[in-house]
Scaffold this motif. Structure first.
Motif, PDB file in Angstrom:
ATOM      1  N   MET A 253       0.834  -1.203   0.000  1.00 40.34           N
ATOM      2  CA  MET A 253       0.000   0.000   0.000  1.00 40.34           C
ATOM      3  C   MET A 253       0.863   1.246   0.000  1.00 40.34           C
ATOM      4  SD  MET A 253      -2.650   1.285   2.974  1.00 40.34           S
ATOM      5  CE  MET A 253      -1.346   1.734   4.140  1.00 40.34           C
ATOM      6  N   ASN A 254       0.468   2.215  -0.816  1.00 46.77           N
ATOM      7  CA  ASN A 254       1.083   3.535  -0.783  1.00 46.77           C
ATOM      8  C   ASN A 254       0.066   4.516  -0.199  1.00 46.77           C
ATOM      9  OD1 ASN A 254       3.178   5.578  -1.573  1.00 46.77           O
ATOM     10  ND2 ASN A 254       1.438   6.366  -2.711  1.00 46.77           N
ATOM     11  N   LEU A 255       0.500   5.225   0.825  1.00 48.40           N
ATOM     12  CA  LEU A 255      -0.361   6.219   1.464  1.00 48.40           C
ATOM     13  C   LEU A 255       0.313   7.576   1.335  1.00 48.40           C
ATOM     14  CD1 LEU A 255      -2.792   6.993   3.200  1.00 48.40           C
ATOM     15  CD2 LEU A 255      -1.523   6.254   5.209  1.00 48.40           C
ATOM     16  N   GLY A 256      -0.282   8.453   0.525  1.00 47.95           N
ATOM     17  CA  GLY A 256       0.284   9.778   0.327  1.00 47.95           C
ATOM     18  C   GLY A 256       0.151  10.239  -1.116  1.00 47.95           C
ATOM     19  N   PRO A 257       0.811  11.329  -1.473  1.00 46.51           N
ATOM     20  CA  PRO A 257       0.763  11.838  -2.844  1.00 46.51           C
ATOM     21  C   PRO A 257       1.642  10.997  -3.768  1.00 46.51           C
ATOM     22  CG  PRO A 257       2.180  13.212  -1.511  1.00 46.51           C
ATOM     23  CD  PRO A 257       1.568  12.213  -0.583  1.00 46.51           C
ATOM     24  N   GLN A 258       1.790  11.432  -5.014  1.00 49.16           N
ATOM     25  CA  GLN A 258       2.608  10.720  -6.001  1.00 49.16           C
ATOM     26  C   GLN A 258       3.752  11.651  -6.419  1.00 49.16           C
ATOM     27  OE1 GLN A 258      -0.692  10.243  -8.709  1.00 49.16           O
ATOM     28  NE2 GLN A 258      -0.964   8.102  -8.139  1.00 49.16           N
ATOM     29  N   PRO A 259       4.830  11.703  -5.625  1.00 50.30           N
ATOM     30  CA  PRO A 259       5.864  12.711  -5.864  1.00 50.30           C
ATOM     31  C   PRO A 259       6.595  12.574  -7.194  1.00 50.30           C
ATOM     32  CG  PRO A 259       6.550  11.133  -4.185  1.00 50.30           C
ATOM     33  CD  PRO A 259       5.106  10.878  -4.451  1.00 50.30           C
ATOM     34  N   THR A 260       6.641  11.352  -7.744  1.00 45.42           N
ATOM     35  CA  THR A 260       7.334  11.168  -9.032  1.00 45.42           C
ATOM     36  C   THR A 260       6.413  11.467 -10.201  1.00 45.42           C
ATOM     37  OG1 THR A 260       8.731   9.462  -8.033  1.00 45.42           O
ATOM     38  CG2 THR A 260       8.634   9.534 -10.444  1.00 45.42           C
ATOM     39  N   VAL A 261       5.191  10.951 -10.163  1.00 45.15           N
ATOM     40  CA  VAL A 261       4.259  11.086 -11.279  1.00 45.15           C
ATOM     41  C   VAL A 261       3.595  12.449 -11.289  1.00 45.15           C
ATOM     42  CG1 VAL A 261       2.165  10.135 -12.327  1.00 45.15           C
ATOM     43  CG2 VAL A 261       3.866   8.603 -11.310  1.00 45.15           C
ATOM     44  N   ASP A 262       3.142  12.896 -10.109  1.00 39.02           N
ATOM     45  CA  ASP A 262       2.427  14.176 -10.019  1.00 39.02           C
ATOM     46  C   ASP A 262       2.661  14.773  -8.638  1.00 39.02           C
ATOM     47  OD1 ASP A 262       0.770  16.337 -10.093  1.00 39.02           O
ATOM     48  OD2 ASP A 262      -1.086  15.231 -10.497  1.00 39.02           O
ATOM     49  N   PRO A 263       3.699  15.575  -8.481  1.00 40.80           N
ATOM     50  CA  PRO A 263       4.042  16.126  -7.160  1.00 40.80           C
ATOM     51  C   PRO A 263       2.931  16.948  -6.529  1.00 40.80           C
ATOM     52  CG  PRO A 263       5.817  16.493  -8.743  1.00 40.80           C
ATOM     53  CD  PRO A 263       4.634  16.009  -9.527  1.00 40.80           C
ATOM     54  N   ASN A 264       2.025  17.466  -7.341  1.00 40.29           N
ATOM     55  CA  ASN A 264       0.947  18.309  -6.812  1.00 40.29           C
ATOM     56  C   ASN A 264      -0.333  17.539  -6.508  1.00 40.29           C
ATOM     57  OD1 ASN A 264       2.510  20.709  -7.069  1.00 40.29           O
ATOM     58  ND2 ASN A 264       2.084  20.702  -9.268  1.00 40.29           N
ATOM     59  N   SER A 265      -0.295  16.219  -6.670  1.00 36.13           N
ATOM     60  CA  SER A 265      -1.500  15.422  -6.435  1.00 36.13           C
ATOM     61  C   SER A 265      -1.827  15.374  -4.949  1.00 36.13           C
ATOM     62  CB  SER A 265      -1.309  13.995  -6.956  1.00 36.13           C
ATOM     63  OG  SER A 265      -0.274  13.340  -6.227  1.00 36.13           O
ATOM     64  N   PRO A 266      -3.117  15.261  -4.601  1.00 35.57           N
ATOM     65  CA  PRO A 266      -3.480  15.141  -3.189  1.00 35.57           C
ATOM     66  C   PRO A 266      -3.088  13.768  -2.647  1.00 35.57           C
ATOM     67  CG  PRO A 266      -5.409  14.862  -4.581  1.00 35.57           C
ATOM     68  CD  PRO A 266      -4.284  15.256  -5.493  1.00 35.57           C
ATOM     69  N   SER A 267      -3.039  13.670  -1.332  1.00 35.49           N
ATOM     70  CA  SER A 267      -2.742  12.392  -0.704  1.00 35.49           C
ATOM     71  C   SER A 267      -3.805  11.365  -1.068  1.00 35.49           C
ATOM     72  CB  SER A 267      -2.675  12.569   0.815  1.00 35.49           C
ATOM     73  OG  SER A 267      -2.279  11.377   1.438  1.00 35.49           O
ATOM     74  N   ALA A 268      -3.380  10.128  -1.314  1.00 34.70           N
ATOM     75  CA  ALA A 268      -4.305   9.081  -1.738  1.00 34.70           C
ATOM     76  C   ALA A 268      -3.923   7.768  -1.073  1.00 34.70           C
ATOM     77  CB  ALA A 268      -4.281   8.929  -3.255  1.00 34.70           C
ATOM     78  N   VAL A 269      -4.860   6.822  -1.092  1.00 37.98           N
ATOM     79  CA  VAL A 269      -4.620   5.470  -0.597  1.00 37.98           C
ATOM     80  C   VAL A 269      -4.690   4.534  -1.794  1.00 37.98           C
ATOM     81  CG1 VAL A 269      -5.371   3.649   0.962  1.00 37.98           C
ATOM     82  CG2 VAL A 269      -5.701   6.043   1.601  1.00 37.98           C
ATOM     83  N   GLU A 270      -3.541   3.915  -2.131  1.00 36.97           N
ATOM     84  CA  GLU A 270      -3.465   3.022  -3.276  1.00 36.97           C
ATOM     85  C   GLU A 270      -3.001   1.651  -2.793  1.00 36.97           C
ATOM     86  OE1 GLU A 270      -1.772   5.710  -6.799  1.00 36.97           O
ATOM     87  OE2 GLU A 270      -0.607   5.875  -4.936  1.00 36.97           O
ATOM     88  N   VAL A 271      -3.747   0.627  -3.162  1.00 34.11           N
ATOM     89  CA  VAL A 271      -3.443  -0.730  -2.715  1.00 34.11           C
ATOM     90  C   VAL A 271      -3.229  -1.623  -3.932  1.00 34.11           C
ATOM     91  CG1 VAL A 271      -4.279  -2.738  -1.445  1.00 34.11           C
ATOM     92  CG2 VAL A 271      -4.792  -0.435  -0.609  1.00 34.11           C
ATOM     93  N   HIS A 272      -2.086  -2.296  -3.975  1.00 36.91           N
ATOM     94  CA  HIS A 272      -1.802  -3.279  -5.025  1.00 36.91           C
ATOM     95  C   HIS A 272      -1.872  -4.667  -4.410  1.00 36.91           C
ATOM     96  CE1 HIS A 272       0.027  -5.355  -8.412  1.00 36.91           C
ATOM     97  NE2 HIS A 272       0.898  -5.884  -7.558  1.00 36.91           N
ATOM     98  N   LEU A 273      -2.788  -5.488  -4.901  1.00 31.93           N
ATOM     99  CA  LEU A 273      -2.889  -6.867  -4.435  1.00 31.93           C
ATOM    100  C   LEU A 273      -1.783  -7.683  -5.091  1.00 31.93           C
ATOM    101  CD1 LEU A 273      -6.757  -7.438  -4.623  1.00 31.93           C
ATOM    102  CD2 LEU A 273      -5.388  -6.697  -2.666  1.00 31.93           C
ATOM    103  N   LEU A 274      -0.986  -8.362  -4.287  1.00 36.76           N
ATOM    104  CA  LEU A 274       0.152  -9.108  -4.806  1.00 36.76           C
ATOM    105  C   LEU A 274      -0.305 -10.410  -5.454  1.00 36.76           C
ATOM    106  CD1 LEU A 274       2.541  -8.552  -1.778  1.00 36.76           C
ATOM    107  CD2 LEU A 274       2.654  -7.430  -4.015  1.00 36.76           C
TER     108      LEU A 274
END
Length: 325
Positions: A253-274
């Motif tokens: 899980m990534n919790l936060g913005p996307q500093p590489t893809v879009d530094p100005n994006s709001p914080s988000a919750v992204e979950v990748h199922l392995l």
């Protein structure tokens, strides 16, 4: 507006209701119960072991009084939907949310007991923590409550504050542990693993383009989330519309913005199922972060980001495998 019989992915059985909808008479545990930690459960135990002829009931203020009186946002380790599920095995029959308004805050201690606890909820047994205060200007304490309720023949249980070697058990300590990514510490304070849930909404597909499709979760804005970073996690997906869950699935899980893809994006919750591919948009996912793997970092480009995600996924698999063993 308060809903009744509000169900989550867990499928709780007890109702969530307003004071006017409550089954009466009641044996009630009264407080904020914003984390439902071990100290809160002691207060609840007092009315489930001796309901004194009332329906075992948890009564909590919503929103938190400090939000109304001081404009302080109060994110909670457990929001009402989750609290229903957590209360279900404790012998509680209903969760009553008492709308906290400026008008309610102006009731005297005596009027609060008479109008809310006795007339509306028809309390026969009231349990509170030793630091409970109520009434206009917080004029009432546990002695006030005992005097007013006892005069009406209502039993009052005042439960001592639970402490450990670091001090008083409190939701603020739980929030501090979560902010630091100390999930084991948070679990010890809660007496259970911390989790949250959200509905999967359609994102921009950036993760899929990198070969790492993620479920973008829309989480209740009142829920307190851990500190920003990347986590090994377990996830349970909703199988159908009836609240049944899948088995636990390994995830990163990534919790936060996307500093590489879009530094100005709001914080988000992204979950990748392995190692699992599912169409999840519109479903509810429950997530239990297990260990914080690293903080947020900006990478030089998408290839470097993709390579790091692979390392994160491998680290998550190893973490979850070691814990299961």
């Amino acid at each position: 507006k308060l809903a009744t019989n509000h169900r989550t992915v867990h499928g709780p059985l007890i109702p969530l209701c307003s004071p006017q909808q409550a089954r009466t008479p009641t044996a009630l545990a009264l407080g904020s119960f914003d984390g439902l930690h071990a100290g809160h459960r002691r207060v609840i135990d007092a009315i489930t072991t001796d309901p004194a002829g009332g329906h075992p009931t948890v009564v909590s203020f919503w929103p938190h009084p400090r939000e109304v009186l001081h404009g302080e946002p109060r994110l909670r380790p457990a929001v009402p939907d989750e609290t229903l599920h957590l209360l279900d095995p404790l012998g509680i029959g209903q969760l009553v949310l008492l709308p906290f308004t400026k008008q309610l805050s102006q009731l005297s201690a005596a009027d609060f007991v008479d109008q809310v606890l006795l007339a509306t909820l028809q309390a026969r047994h009231i349990a509170v923590g030793a630091n409970f205060r109520f009434g206009r200007g917080r004029e009432g304490d546990t002695n006030t409550l005992a005097r007013l309720a006892s005069a009406a023949g209502v039993k009052v249980s005042v439960v001592p504050i639970l402490e450990d070697e670091e001090g008083r058990m409190s939701s603020s300590r739980i929030r501090a542990a979560l902010s630091a990514g100390e999930l084991n510490r948070a679990a010890t304070l809660l007496g259970r693993a911390y989790h949250f849930q959200g509905e999967v909404v359609r994102g921009r597909g950036l993760g899929r383009g990198l070969g790492w499709p993620t479920a973008n979760l829309q989480v209740d804005g009142r829920k307190f989330l851990p500190g920003l970073g990347v986590y090994a996690a377990r996830a349970w997906t909703q199988r159908d519309g009836k609240g049944r869950e899948s088995d636990a699935l390994p995830a990163v899980m990534n919790l936060g913005p996307q500093p590489t893809v879009d530094p100005n994006s709001p914080s988000a919750v992204e979950v990748h199922l392995l190692d699992v591919e599912k169409e999840l948009v519109g479903r509810t996912i429950r997530v239990e972060p297990v260990r914080r793997l690293r903080g947020q970092k900006r990478f030089a480009g998408l290839e470097e980001l993709s390579n790091q995600i692979k390392r994160d996924a491998d680290a998550a698999r190893e973490t979850l495998r070691a814990q299961a063993g």
